[in-house]
Design an enzyme around this catalytic site. Structure first.
Site, PDB file in Angstrom:
ATOM      1  N   GLY A   1       0.854  -1.206  -0.044  1.00  0.00           N
ATOM      2  CA  GLY A   1       0.020  -0.078   0.110  1.00  0.00           C
ATOM      3  C   GLY A   1       0.943   1.051  -0.010  1.00  0.00           C
ATOM      4  N   ALA A   2       1.862   1.381  -0.862  1.00  0.00           N
ATOM      5  CA  ALA A   2       2.835   2.359  -1.008  1.00  0.00           C
ATOM      6  C   ALA A   2       2.780   3.462  -1.518  1.00  0.00           C
ATOM      7  CB  ALA A   2       4.274   1.768  -0.953  1.00  0.00           C
ATOM      8  N   ASN A   3       1.556   3.367  -2.355  1.00  0.00           N
ATOM      9  CA  ASN A   3       1.237   4.615  -3.206  1.00  0.00           C
ATOM     10  C   ASN A   3       0.633   5.766  -2.720  1.00  0.00           C
ATOM     11  OD1 ASN A   3      -1.031   3.233  -3.136  1.00  0.00           O
ATOM     12  ND2 ASN A   3      -1.589   3.493  -5.181  1.00  0.00           N
ATOM     13  N   THR A   4       0.292   5.695  -1.429  1.00  0.00           N
ATOM     14  CA  THR A   4      -0.509   7.038  -0.914  1.00  0.00           C
ATOM     15  C   THR A   4      -0.241   6.740   0.725  1.00  0.00           C
ATOM     16  OG1 THR A   4      -2.531   7.948  -0.288  1.00  0.00           O
ATOM     17  CG2 THR A   4      -2.621   5.432  -1.072  1.00  0.00           C
TER      18      THR A   4
ATOM     19  N   GLY B   1       2.070   4.607   3.951  1.00  0.00           N
ATOM     20  CA  GLY B   1       2.905   3.658   3.075  1.00  0.00           C
ATOM     21  C   GLY B   1       3.601   4.551   2.329  1.00  0.00           C
TER      22      GLY B   1
ATOM     23  N   TYR C   1     -13.540  -3.623  10.796  1.00  0.00           N
ATOM     24  CA  TYR C   1     -12.004  -3.028  10.659  1.00  0.00           C
ATOM     25  C   TYR C   1     -11.274  -3.226  12.116  1.00  0.00           C
ATOM     26  CZ  TYR C   1      -8.482   0.509  10.490  1.00  0.00           C
ATOM     27  OH  TYR C   1      -7.265   1.115  10.616  1.00  0.00           O
TER      28      TYR C   1
END
Ligand SMILES: *[C@@H]1O[C@H](CO)[C@@H](O)[C@H](O)[C@H]1NC(C)=O
Ligand SMILES: *[C@@H]1O[C@H](CO)[C@@H](O)[C@H](O)[C@H]1NC(C)=O
EC number: 1.1.1.300
Length: 315
Positions: free
Chosen positions: A45-48, A51, A199
């Protein structure tokens, strides 16, 4: 009269005080100066959000960083952005959809084929408060992505982590785990379902797993930590319009993604942290977890059930 004045001025005062309040709420900075030349890291999840900030900092310190993203095109853009910002060209985007075990296996195979080492795995991706839905394998979305997806990923990369020891796994959990319960008879929310609680359950599962993993890996040179990043202004709330509304309303109190990344970085980088293997951290300190999260019986059972669901041989 005074009441009216106060009412009028309160939002204004809050607005003025916001930077101070935010600072108070966001103590905890990773002060480690460790550099990472020759080290390899994977961030999911490193695109935003957190992360991305985590990946950027690891790249800045010289690591080769894999951005494991569901949307690989966005991932590529972010990879380029980080390359430009840090001068480190070894930032690579790879496709990883944690809601699909096939995609997880494909990612792992690709990674294992192209990399000799893995020193840092940051299980950061997550979904929050989605309406009831299922992953490609029929798991409830929160359990499926936040817990089972990362469970499988960690499992597939474990040998590589062992060979690269000392290595670390960091799991981004949440304070929300306090409301979580593991209902073994309703693990996939088939009997009752609440998006908020789903969650919380999945975040409790993250902590239980960190403990169980740490226990199982004792002496292997791999250590595991779970993290509460703080209440961060991120896209995690994209699935809920109510949450988006509250998030926006109070957003000036929240941590920035960069502040939110500090505890993950602290756990990935701080020298000598190994003696705290298996612990949960918040604001760069060991933090209390709920009684549920300390229950070893539940942790072991969840481990076995998860292996079962994913077709991993139980040892
Ligand atoms: C992280 O959480 C996942 C899902 O709960 C779990 O499978 C994995 O073992 C955990 N890893 C660590 C290091 O805690
Ligand atoms: C752990 O959880 C189980 C099942 O919920 C419960 O029966 C047991 O008493 C708990 N153990 C501890 C030490 O809390």
């Amino acid at each position: 009269m005074i009441g009216v004045l106060l009412l009028l001025f309160l939002p204004f005062l809050l607005y003025i005080a916001a930077p101070q309040i935010r600072k108070m709420l966001s103590s905890g900075v990773c002060t480690s100066t460790v550099q990472l030349p020759g080290k390899v890291a994977v961030v999911t999840g490193a695109n935003t959000g957190i992360g991305k900030e985590t990946a950027k900092e690891l790249a800045k310190r010289g690591a080769r960083v894999y951005l494991a993203c569901r949307d690989v095109q966005k991932g590529e853009l972010v990879a380029r952005e980080i390359q430009t910002m840090t001068g480190n060209q070894e930032v690579l985007a790879r496709k990883l959809d944690l809601a699909d075990t096939k995609s997880i296996r494909t990612f792992a195979e690709g990674f294992l084929a192209e990399e000799k080492h893995l020193h840092i795995l940051i299980n950061n991706a997550g979904v929050m408060m989605c309406p009831y839905s299922k992953t490609a394998d029929g798991f409830e979305m929160h359990m499926g992505v936040n817990h089972l997806g990362h469970f499988l990923l960690t499992h597939l990369l474990l040998e590589k982590l062992k060979e690269s020891a000392p290595s670390r796994v960091v799991n981004v959990s949440s304070l929300a785990h306090h409301l979580g319960r593991i209902h073994f008879h309703n693990l996939q929310g088939e009997k009752f379902y609440n998006a908020g609680l789903a969650y919380c359950h999945s975040k409790l599962a993250n902590i239980l797993f960190t403990k169980e993993l740490a226990r199982r890996l004792k002496g292997s040179g791999i250590t595991a930590y779970s993290v509460h990043p703080g209440t961060v202004n991120s896209d995690l709330v994209r699935h809920s319009s109510v949450m988006r509304f509250f998030w926006r309303l109070f957003s000036f109190f929240f941590k920035t993604p960069q502040q939110g990344a500090q505890t993950s970085l602290y756990c990935a980088l701080t020298e000598g942290l190994e003696i705290l293997n298996g612990n949960h951290f918040s604001d760069c300190h060991v933090a209390w977890v709920s009684a549920q999260a300390r229950n070893e019986t539940v942790a072991r059972r969840l481990w076995d059930v998860s292996c079962d669901l994913l077709g991993i041989p139980v040892d």
